[in-house]
Design an enzyme around this catalytic site. Structure first.
Site, PDB file in Angstrom:
ATOM      1  N   GLY A  17     -37.774  47.351  -0.488  1.00 36.51           N
ATOM      2  CA  GLY A  17     -38.148  48.098   0.578  1.00 36.51           C
ATOM      3  C   GLY A  17     -38.926  49.517   0.522  1.00 36.51           C
ATOM      4  O   GLY A  17     -39.178  50.112   1.278  1.00 36.51           O
ATOM      5  N   GLY A  20     -44.906  48.567   1.324  1.00 37.15           N
ATOM      6  CA  GLY A  20     -45.541  47.489   1.955  1.00 37.15           C
ATOM      7  C   GLY A  20     -44.811  47.018   3.081  1.00 37.15           C
ATOM      8  O   GLY A  20     -44.267  47.787   3.802  1.00 37.15           O
ATOM      9  N   TYR A 149     -47.639  28.565   1.847  1.00 35.88           N
ATOM     10  CA  TYR A 149     -47.953  27.685   0.601  1.00 35.88           C
ATOM     11  C   TYR A 149     -46.698  27.293   0.054  1.00 35.88           C
ATOM     12  O   TYR A 149     -46.647  26.658  -0.964  1.00 35.88           O
ATOM     13  CB  TYR A 149     -48.993  28.176  -0.373  1.00 35.88           C
ATOM     14  CG  TYR A 149     -48.856  29.640  -0.782  1.00 35.88           C
ATOM     15  CD1 TYR A 149     -47.662  29.938  -1.999  1.00 35.88           C
ATOM     16  CD2 TYR A 149     -49.809  30.583  -0.652  1.00 35.88           C
ATOM     17  CE1 TYR A 149     -47.799  30.887  -2.551  1.00 35.88           C
ATOM     18  CE2 TYR A 149     -49.463  31.834  -1.330  1.00 35.88           C
ATOM     19  CZ  TYR A 149     -48.738  32.058  -2.050  1.00 35.88           C
ATOM     20  OH  TYR A 149     -48.429  33.111  -2.853  1.00 35.88           O
ATOM     21  N   GLY A 191     -48.760  35.267   7.169  1.00 40.55           N
ATOM     22  CA  GLY A 191     -50.002  35.145   6.619  1.00 40.55           C
ATOM     23  C   GLY A 191     -50.424  36.421   6.215  1.00 40.55           C
ATOM     24  O   GLY A 191     -49.785  37.196   5.549  1.00 40.55           O
TER      25      GLY A 191
END
Ligand SMILES: CCCCCCC/C=C/C(=O)SCCNC(=O)CCNC(=O)[C@H](O)C(C)(C)COP(=O)(O)OP(=O)(O)OC[C@H]1O[C@@H](n2cnc3c(N)ncnc32)[C@H](O)[C@@H]1OP(=O)(O)O
Ligand code: NDP
Length: 280
Positions: A17, A20, A149, A191
């Site tokens: 955390g 990003g 993926y 995504g």
């Protein structure tokens, strides 16, 4: 988008955390009233994130714990410390490691580096929390950040694809096993969402970032608040009947063409050589 107190009274652990997407989620949870704990390996990063965020307003204090989730004993100690002043309510499995590489060039240590964080580390934290929720008959909620993926597979990110598939399998397995005890597990499959950590390792050239945007049906990358809004919903009681689900938030990317990194087959031998890690 939500009432200011959507997450009031909830104690939330966000692994990874300090940076990003984990940081963005942690900040949003805090703004909605959660007592957030962040963890990661770099204590200076965690401390700075907490300092910056806590200085902003008087929302509940964000705190941090240094923890390498690959180390089961360190995970045990962190979870014990978190429980010492009351049970955790929500675990967000966000910490990860990844890089692009031709699979036949991966060393065993390279495989272990990613599996150790994403597959082993995530399962250590989830089981450590789950055991305590079951023993204390406390309702729990686990949100794991995976990728599309995880179910399509992708070239050039083999260890990550294998590990994220495992985290998705964990989510679905435990949703059934622990559901009767009031513990829910869900996942988000993002995504491309620009972060320093992902872009440095996965988008070594600026034109590749453009390709990610061009091949997306919405012709853009995701915005952090789009993902954090979804995460807030999934960790809140408003999603109380959602269990064992993975919600994709990718602009339709994977339907357009499965396997996020398959298009890197166009990279030349020279391109791959140029991005190999330098021997220390
Ligand atoms: C752009 C669109 C977005 C799509 C998103 C895809 C979905 C997933 C995204 C993410 O997961 S983004 C998260 C990115 N953030 C991170 O990766 C943060 C943490 N990462 C790390 O700490 C490192 O990158 C690490 C390599 C994963 C782990 O670091 P550690 O210090 O444990 O390892 P090292 O000692 O550096 O290396 C171990 C081993 O691995 C080999 N290696 C490292 N990098 C590469 C590489 N780029 N290519 C090939 N091999 C690599 C390294 O050489 C070592 O092996 P040996 O040389 O000792 O055999
Ligand atoms: N950005 C994107 O486009 C996408 C991201 N994702 C997923 O989103 C999540 C966040 O990624 P993103 O924000 O982009 O990347 P970051 O690199 O910013 O985040 C990864 C975090 O994980 C922490 N971490 C790594 N290894 C460990 C460890 N062993 N123990 C504890 N913490 C660790 C890192 O901190 P430290 O190094 O200090 O330990 C870092 O804070 C990941 O699960 C990623 O797979 C999925 C799809 C797309």
């Amino acid at each position: 988008m939500y009432k200011d107190d959507l997450l009031a009274g909830k104690k939330v652990l966000v692994t990874g955390g300090g940076t990003g997407l984990g940081r963005s989620m942690a900040e949003h949870f805090r703004r909605l009233g959660a007592a957030v704990v962040i963890c990661g390996r770099r204590q200076d990063v965690l401390a700075q994130t907490c300092e910056e965020v806590n200085a902003r307003d008087d929302a509940p204090e964000m705190t941090w714990k240094g923890c390498d989730i690959r180390d089961a004993q360190a995970v045990h100690d962190m979870v014990e410390a978190i429980w010492s002043d009351g049970p955790l309510d929500v675990l967000v499995n966000n910490a990860a490691g990844n890089f692009i590489s031709r699979s036949h060039e991966l060393s065993s240590r390279a495989v272990d580096a990613v599996l150790g964080i994403v597959l082993h580390g995530t399962s250590y934290v989830t089981l450590a929390c789950g055991k305590r929720w079951l023993a204390g008959e406390h309702a729990g909620n686990v949100l794991s950040i995976v990728t599309s993926y995880a179910w399509t597979g992708s070239a050039y990110v083999l260890p990550s694809a294998m590990a994220k598939a495992g985290v998705l399998a964990m989510t679905r397995s435990l949703a059934v096993e622990w559901g009767p005890h009031g513990i829910r597990l869900n996942a988000i499959a993002p995504g491309p969402f620009p972060t320093k950590g992902a872009w440095e390792r996965l988008v070594p050239r600026p034109e590749l970032a453009e390709r990610f945007e061009q091949k997306n049906p919405l012709r853009r990358a995701g915005r952090h608040e789009e993902l954090t809004n979804l995460a807030c919903y999934l960790i809140s009681d408003q999603s109380g009947y959602v269990n064992g689900e993975v919600v994709t938030i990718d602009g339709g990317e994977w339907l357009q063409g499965a396997g996020q990194f398959n298009f890197l087959s166009e990279m030349t031998d020279g391109d791959w050589e140029a991005i190999k890690p330098k021997k220390k």
